[in-house]
Design a protein around this motif. Structure first.
Motif, PDB file in Angstrom:
ATOM      1  N   ILE A 270       0.888  -1.234   0.014  1.00  0.00           N
ATOM      2  CA  ILE A 270       0.090  -0.015   0.076  1.00  0.00           C
ATOM      3  C   ILE A 270       1.082   1.320  -0.018  1.00  0.00           C
ATOM      4  N   SER A 271       0.786   2.361  -1.034  1.00  0.00           N
ATOM      5  CA  SER A 271       1.181   3.397  -0.916  1.00  0.00           C
ATOM      6  C   SER A 271       0.256   4.821  -0.844  1.00  0.00           C
ATOM      7  N   SER A 272       0.541   5.204   0.319  1.00  0.00           N
ATOM      8  CA  SER A 272      -0.609   6.274   0.606  1.00  0.00           C
ATOM      9  C   SER A 272      -0.066   7.665   0.524  1.00  0.00           C
ATOM     10  N   PRO A 273      -0.810   8.653  -0.231  1.00  0.00           N
ATOM     11  CA  PRO A 273      -2.190   8.681  -0.791  1.00  0.00           C
ATOM     12  C   PRO A 273      -2.095   7.904  -2.052  1.00  0.00           C
ATOM     13  N   GLY A 274      -3.130   7.106  -2.172  1.00  0.00           N
ATOM     14  CA  GLY A 274      -3.236   6.407  -3.400  1.00  0.00           C
ATOM     15  C   GLY A 274      -4.058   7.032  -4.417  1.00  0.00           C
ATOM     16  N   PHE A 275      -4.749   6.431  -5.370  1.00  0.00           N
ATOM     17  CA  PHE A 275      -5.819   6.985  -6.248  1.00  0.00           C
ATOM     18  C   PHE A 275      -6.362   5.640  -6.869  1.00  0.00           C
ATOM     19  N   ASP A 276      -7.494   5.891  -7.420  1.00  0.00           N
ATOM     20  CA  ASP A 276      -8.296   4.881  -8.068  1.00  0.00           C
ATOM     21  C   ASP A 276      -7.716   4.711  -9.502  1.00  0.00           C
ATOM     22  N   PRO A 277      -7.167   3.257  -9.791  1.00  0.00           N
ATOM     23  CA  PRO A 277      -6.435   3.240 -11.018  1.00  0.00           C
ATOM     24  C   PRO A 277      -7.287   3.360 -12.193  1.00  0.00           C
ATOM     25  N   ASN A 278      -8.434   3.438 -11.834  1.00  0.00           N
ATOM     26  CA  ASN A 278      -9.331   3.390 -13.242  1.00  0.00           C
ATOM     27  C   ASN A 278      -9.127   4.950 -13.817  1.00  0.00           C
ATOM     28  N   LEU A 279      -8.506   5.862 -12.847  1.00  0.00           N
ATOM     29  CA  LEU A 279      -8.345   7.216 -13.283  1.00  0.00           C
ATOM     30  C   LEU A 279      -7.432   7.343 -14.520  1.00  0.00           C
ATOM     31  N   LEU A 280      -6.637   6.218 -14.421  1.00  0.00           N
ATOM     32  CA  LEU A 280      -5.384   6.458 -15.562  1.00  0.00           C
ATOM     33  C   LEU A 280      -5.816   5.489 -16.765  1.00  0.00           C
ATOM     34  N   CYS A 281      -6.935   5.238 -16.909  1.00  0.00           N
ATOM     35  CA  CYS A 281      -7.522   4.329 -18.011  1.00  0.00           C
ATOM     36  C   CYS A 281      -8.433   5.694 -18.754  1.00  0.00           C
ATOM     37  N   GLY A 282      -8.453   5.175 -20.150  1.00  0.00           N
ATOM     38  CA  GLY A 282      -9.439   5.794 -21.087  1.00  0.00           C
ATOM     39  C   GLY A 282      -9.027   7.395 -21.295  1.00  0.00           C
ATOM     40  N   ARG A 283     -10.148   7.932 -21.761  1.00  0.00           N
ATOM     41  CA  ARG A 283      -9.811   9.506 -22.208  1.00  0.00           C
ATOM     42  C   ARG A 283      -9.402  10.312 -21.370  1.00  0.00           C
ATOM     43  N   GLN A 284      -9.632  10.123 -19.999  1.00  0.00           N
ATOM     44  CA  GLN A 284      -9.039  11.462 -18.996  1.00  0.00           C
ATOM     45  C   GLN A 284      -7.794  10.793 -18.603  1.00  0.00           C
ATOM     46  N   ARG A 285      -7.044   9.843 -19.002  1.00  0.00           N
ATOM     47  CA  ARG A 285      -5.911   9.401 -18.515  1.00  0.00           C
ATOM     48  C   ARG A 285      -4.812  10.781 -18.369  1.00  0.00           C
ATOM     49  N   GLY A 286      -4.647  11.347 -19.539  1.00  0.00           N
ATOM     50  CA  GLY A 286      -3.704  12.343 -19.719  1.00  0.00           C
ATOM     51  C   GLY A 286      -4.043  13.602 -18.424  1.00  0.00           C
ATOM     52  N   ASP A 287      -5.282  14.029 -18.437  1.00  0.00           N
ATOM     53  CA  ASP A 287      -5.556  14.954 -17.459  1.00  0.00           C
ATOM     54  C   ASP A 287      -5.449  14.497 -15.992  1.00  0.00           C
ATOM     55  N   ASN A 288      -5.759  13.295 -15.776  1.00  0.00           N
ATOM     56  CA  ASN A 288      -5.781  12.794 -14.671  1.00  0.00           C
ATOM     57  C   ASN A 288      -4.173  12.654 -14.098  1.00  0.00           C
ATOM     58  N   PHE A 289      -3.480  12.218 -14.966  1.00  0.00           N
ATOM     59  CA  PHE A 289      -2.107  12.162 -14.885  1.00  0.00           C
ATOM     60  C   PHE A 289      -1.608  13.303 -14.685  1.00  0.00           C
ATOM     61  N   LYS A 290      -1.834  14.629 -15.083  1.00  0.00           N
ATOM     62  CA  LYS A 290      -1.363  15.818 -14.848  1.00  0.00           C
ATOM     63  C   LYS A 290      -1.681  16.293 -13.306  1.00  0.00           C
ATOM     64  N   ILE A 291      -2.955  15.990 -13.046  1.00  0.00           N
ATOM     65  CA  ILE A 291      -3.487  16.325 -11.498  1.00  0.00           C
ATOM     66  C   ILE A 291      -2.607  15.470 -10.743  1.00  0.00           C
ATOM     67  N   LEU A 292      -2.478  14.226 -10.893  1.00  0.00           N
ATOM     68  CA  LEU A 292      -1.779  13.330 -10.149  1.00  0.00           C
ATOM     69  C   LEU A 292      -0.547  13.637  -9.744  1.00  0.00           C
ATOM     70  N   SER A 293       0.187  13.906 -10.759  1.00  0.00           N
ATOM     71  CA  SER A 293       1.565  14.344 -10.665  1.00  0.00           C
ATOM     72  C   SER A 293       1.942  15.731 -10.270  1.00  0.00           C
ATOM     73  N   SER A 294       1.072  16.685 -10.210  1.00  0.00           N
ATOM     74  CA  SER A 294       1.274  17.639  -9.516  1.00  0.00           C
ATOM     75  C   SER A 294       0.856  17.922  -8.114  1.00  0.00           C
ATOM     76  N   ASP A 295       0.101  16.912  -7.618  1.00  0.00           N
ATOM     77  CA  ASP A 295      -0.247  16.773  -6.419  1.00  0.00           C
ATOM     78  C   ASP A 295       0.938  16.824  -5.331  1.00  0.00           C
ATOM     79  N   THR A 296       0.916  17.659  -4.365  1.00  0.00           N
ATOM     80  CA  THR A 296       2.169  17.951  -3.610  1.00  0.00           C
ATOM     81  C   THR A 296       2.143  16.676  -2.621  1.00  0.00           C
ATOM     82  N   LEU A 297       1.310  15.637  -2.492  1.00  0.00           N
ATOM     83  CA  LEU A 297       1.282  14.524  -1.823  1.00  0.00           C
ATOM     84  C   LEU A 297       1.852  13.407  -2.369  1.00  0.00           C
TER      85      LEU A 297
END
Lengths: 612, 416
Positions: A270-297
């Motif tokens: 377990i790595s926390s904070p985590g995220f829903d892996p479904n976020l990195l599938c499909g159309r929203q992958r790019g956007d979500n990746f950007k959000i997740l990678s800029s998260d300070t946590l």
């Protein structure tokens, strides 16, 4: 006059004959002397179409399906065919703005008005099916089915990894095995086991017209190959335990690693904070990746194998083991703790008041710093070594035999080695022979240069649980090929050169920690847990709360390491979380009398207001 | 009664035979181009080959009518035909149907008709009538102007319709004029203009003008003493400079993007060359003997644009190979030379001139269309006579040809 007229007639006839001769020469050049047009023609009309293979499925240790494929659609357009369509209706159906529609169409048109190009990637099946009903109104558009990954448990994102479009560098490195638009494992198990999971692409040879529309099979499909689905992978993960651990770590920063000691199988990571892996599938992958990678946590950071912490007091078990093996202390070694420890020039303080330890078990139980400083020094200052460096080398080799200071070769990408300082490091820092046991004394309580990943910590305690060996921690148990299971053979048993009786003493001490020592809050009535709390000093903020241990004392079934960042002492968060993980794994439920402990953990929010 | 019998005996059956070969070849090629895999009835009138079948029968009927009618009808009403067609061309501008960017079609229910196809035979008749009139000599400046006016008026109207290709056909009358005595200078001048146009397209206009000036200065310094030569040189240089600017202006301001593209592709300056590339692939992949009837992949699957009309030659090239396409070229050349032979054997000036008109119009279509599909001439959308799909064109060429056949049949009887 007549002669002139005739000669003019001849001129005209000559022009006609000349023109037709030019045509004949040109025709023979095109049709007889130049074969390249035949090649071009076959490229034109017979197209090789890839049929994507279904990616292998991923199961947990109890055969629960944790990763499967879902159909999505890539929408293609042949711009030249698009005429007078109801743009508004189209945009409403697929959820695009008019502006975006125009931009996309213009881009495709620029590529080629006659060739198909991707208009919109990864349209979800439910959107596509609705669109398909109206497809006839939108001439020039067609869809192609693709598969994306789905994670029904919304869990273990770092471990499972993600799949995305292959990049140009990988395409080059793969000697064009991959082609633009192909999917490839980008991280986690998806990346490590890409060759198993990807399967084999099928090829279909078809006649297509200029608009890339299929016109029929080439040679009745003689040359076609059927795609071969990827191999299914059976992991060692216990998805329920994984999810439970994620729940416990909610609103906390840190990791949990759970290993089955006897097999080296990873039960939870377990790595926390985590995220829903479904976020990195499909159309929203790019956007979500950007959000997740800029998260300070740093939710994308795979802490269990990439974060390196000083192990703090959890290291003491190892210090004791080496000292015992070196005959530097006996199991009844006692040391009077006055609350401080003096070395020339310094007075080091013990962290808390406690009765003096009369043996190794009590030393561990009270986590007495002076006890382990002394034990550590006894190990290093033994007279039988020719010099201090040799004796440190001896200690260093023992410590390294637990897989510390080096990667454990877990089947995940990006594992960090941690750090056990080598003699050469100190030689460089202080000069040859200019350092001694007091120089490196902080190693005795797991501070200083020593760094471990949570995985290494869990593995260390799995070795103790096994009383002297560990098996390469791994996530893939087996894969299924042609109906039969093939077990992971990339694992090996590593025996630690320390005698079993010393492990028994240390295990007893670790049991005492939870039974009546620093970890007693986490004591359970039915399972005897062994473990060690730790507090890693953190120059950037509050200490990290650490606990590593295993249970039950006899025939251990699970070894756990928990690190909660900036959460203070090990007994506050890490120890209760570990005990809950052990209880959940062994009993599958949390006993009523421990519900308040569980509730306290679940409710604790240590990252309030920190994120984003 | 007896006269009619004579006429039928003297009909040039060879021309009719060649005509039939071409029409049948055309229908086969159209069938192949639109064949979609399943065998449908050849009388399926929703398909292009089904429709073409109707047009062929209509054309044969029209052809028979044309041959039956007394040739006096054509000679007498030559100018009337011409005027009627001019009026029709003007009417089209107002009521015409816009098809592929050209307002050159008149609709009759579900059929569209292109009056510019009929303008060819009408203009031919008018030209023949004018040049065969007493006291008309093409060598005279005034008559030259009038003759050119006869072809420039329909040409201009068709250009206004937006059908550049059909308009260009009328430029071929210059060959007819040449045969009738127009000084060869005009022909040479025409060739030079084409050459200069190409240079203007390929070379930067200022560099080109610089080179021209250099040549002018050299020639003036060489012919220092001959005032006439100097004046002529200055005149030619000025005209050329003006012409280069005109070409540049027309290219950049008058032509539409697709026309610019076509010209750029041809002179090797890039642009969208999809059509030509596909056309060459289709023909080139045919090889020596072709892929066989209905086995063409390039034309069958719509790679080649306008495959049953302007690019019909691709289908023949792909499915019947070098032998088939060279054979077709041979038939065309044979027909055109036969027409010239027929023209030359006329005792009547009218018939001879009309014969040359027919031969030259066939030749121009043949030259431009096949040259285009082979990638050696720019893409100008005109049909391959008697082969390409399309009723107007087929009927137009049938009338054009059969009037000549009727005139020829009377060559021994009437001396105009």
């Amino acid at each position: 006059m007549k002669d002139i007229a005739l000669s003019r007639s001849t001129v005209i006839q000559a022009i006609i004959i000349l023109a037709s001769l030019v045509f004949i020469i040109r025709l023979s050049a095109l049709q007889i002397f130049d074969d390249s047009y035949k090649v071009e023609a076959s490229k034109n009309a017979v197209k090789k179409r890839k049929i994507y293979a279904n990616r292998g499925l991923i199961y947990d240790r109890n055969n629960k399906l944790i990763v499967y494929n879902d159909a999505i659609y890539d929408l293609y357009v042949i711009p030249g065919q698009v005429k007078q369509i109801d743009t508004t209706k189209f945009c409403n159906l697929v959820g695009l703005s008019r502006e975006s529609f125009q931009n996309r169409l213009a881009k495709c048109r620029k590529y080629s008005p006659y060739k198909a190009s991707v208009f919109m990637k990864q349209v979800p099946a439910e959107v596509y099916s609705h669109f398909q009903e109206h497809m006839r109104e939108f001439k020039g558009f067609y869809g192609q089915v693709r598969a994306i990954r789905r994670y029904p448990y919304r869990s273990a994102p770092h471990t499972l990894g993600d799949v995305g479009e292959v990049d140009s560098i990988t395409i080059m490195q793969s000697a064009k095995y991959y082609q633009a638009g192909d999917y490839i494992g980008k991280s986690g198990l998806e990346k490590i086991y890409e060759n198993y999971l990807r399967g084999e692409v099928g090829v279909k040879y078809i006649f297509v017209d200029a608009l890339n529309r299929e016109q029929g099979k080439f040679k009745d499909g003689e040359l076609d190959t059927v795609p071969k689905a990827g191999l299914d992978i059976f992991t060692t993960l216990d998805i329920d335990l994984q999810q439970y651990g994620e729940k416990l770590m909610k609103n906390k920063r840190g990791s949990i690693v759970a290993i089955e000691p006897s097999t080296g199988e990873i039960l939870a990571l377990i790595s926390s904070p985590g995220f829903d892996p479904n976020l990195l599938c499909g159309r929203q992958r790019g956007d979500n990746f950007k959000i997740l990678s800029s998260d300070t946590l740093k939710p994308l950071f795979n802490r269990p194998i990439m974060a390196q912490y000083p192990p703090g007091s959890t290291f003491k078990a190892l210090v004791a083991l080496v000292a015992l093996q070196n005959d530097a202390i006996s199991k009844n070694f006692s040391y009077y703790c006055p609350g401080y420890y003096t070395i020339p020039g310094y007075m080091l303080r013990c962290s808390h008041a406690h009765p003096s330890a009369k043996n190794v078990v009590e030393g561990l139980q009270h986590s007495c710093n002076p006890y382990f400083w002394q034990s550590f020094r006894n190990s290093l200052d033994k007279p039988e070594f020719e010099n201090f460096e040799a004796s440190y080398q001896n200690w260093y080799d023992y410590v390294r035999s637990f897989g510390l200071g080096n990667t454990l070769s877990i089947d995940l990408p990006g594992e960090k080695p941690g750090n056990i300082p080598a003699p050469s490091y100190y030689n460089k820092l202080y000069g040859n022979g200019a350092w001694k046991s007091t120089t490196v004394i902080s190693l005795g309580i797991g501070q200083g240069e020593v760094l471990m990943t949570p995985l290494q910590l869990a593995n260390l305690y799995a070795s103790i649980a096994n009383r002297g060996f560990y098996i390469t921690p791994h996530l893939m148990k087996a894969y299924k090929k042609d109906g039969s299971f093939h077990f992971n053979n990339n694992i090996e048993k590593k025996t630690v050169p320390i005698d079993k009786q010393h492990f028994d003493i240390v295990a007893e001490g670790l049991a005492a920690v939870v039974d009546r020592g620093t970890g007693r809050r986490s004591k359970m009535r039915d399972i005897e847990i062994c473990g060690k709390t730790g507090t890693a000093e953190n120059p950037h903020g509050e200490d990290h709360s650490i606990f590593a241990g295993f249970g039950p004392f006899k025939n251990p079934k699970i070894a756990v390491a928990v690190i909660v960042e900036n959460a203070g002492g090990g007994s506050r968060y890490a120890a209760p979380i570990s005990s809950l993980m052990i209880e959940k794994f062994i009993n599958d439920t949390i006993a009523d009398y421990r519900k308040h402990l569980e509730a306290g953990i679940l409710e604790a929010n240590l990252i309030k207001g920190e994120s984003e | 009664m007896s006269r009619n019998r004579n006429v039928l005996i003297d009909i040039d059956w060879l021309s009719i035979f060649l005509y039939l070969i071409l029409v049948v070849t055309g229908w086969i090629a159209i069938y192949a181009a639109s064949y979609s895999g399943e065998a449908a009835s050849v009388f399926n009138f929703s398909t292009s080959y089904g429709k073409q079948m109707i047009w062929i029968f209509i054309s044969l009927a029209v052809g028979i009518c044309v041959v039956i009618i007394d040739s006096k009808f054509y000679t007498t009403f030559a100018y009337v035909f011409y005027l009627v067609i001019l009026i029709t061309l003007i009417i089209v501008l107002f009521i015409g149907e816009d098809i592929k960017g050209a307002r050159s079609w008149i609709s009759f229910g579900s059929f569209n008709f292109q009056p510019s196809e009929l303008a060819k035979f009408a203009t031919s008749l008018a030209v023949a009538k004018f040049l065969s009139s007493l006291n008309i000599k093409i060598q005279e400046r005034n008559n030259q102007l009038l003759a050119f006016a006869l072809i420039l008026i329909p040409m201009a109207l068709i250009i206004i319709q937006g059908d550049m290709g059909s308009a260009l056909v009328f430029s071929v009358f210059i060959l007819v004029f040449y045969r009738e005595g127009l000084p060869a200078v005009y022909l040479v001048l025409g060739v030079l203009l084409i050459f200069l146009s190409l240079l203007a397209l390929l070379v930067n206009k200022f560099i080109l003008i610089g080179i021209l000036l250099l040549i002018a200065i050299l020639s003036i310094s060489y012919f220092r003493k001959q005032i006439q030569v100097i004046v002529l040189t200055i005149f030619i240089t000025l005209m050329s400079t003006g012409y280069i600017f005109a070409v540049d202006y027309i290219m950049n301001n008058v032509f539409e993007q697709h026309q610019r593209d076509r010209i750029n592709v041809l002179v090797g300056k890039g642009g969208n060359d999809w059509n030509i590339r596909q056309s060459k692939i289709a023909i080139g992949s045919g090889g020596l003997t072709g892929k066989g009837f209905l086995n063409g992949t390039q034309t069958k699957f719509d790679f080649v644009p306008e495959q049953s009309t302007d690019f019909i030659f691709c289908t023949i090239g792909e499915e019947f190979g070098f032998l088939g396409s060279a054979g077709l070229i041979a038939v065309f050349v044979f027909l055109i030379l036969r027409l010239i032979f027929i023209a030359e054997r006329q005792r009547s000036k009218f018939s001879r001139i009309y014969g040359y008109c027919v031969a030259c119009i066939f030749f121009f279509h043949f030259l431009i269309n096949i040259g285009m599909t082979l990638g050696i001439l720019p893409v100008i959308g005109i049909p391959l006579p008697l082969i390409s799909y399309g009723g107007s064109s087929l009927i137009g060429f049938t009338i054009l040809l059969f009037i000549l056949i009727r005139l020829d049949a009377e060559r021994l009887i009437i001396l105009r």
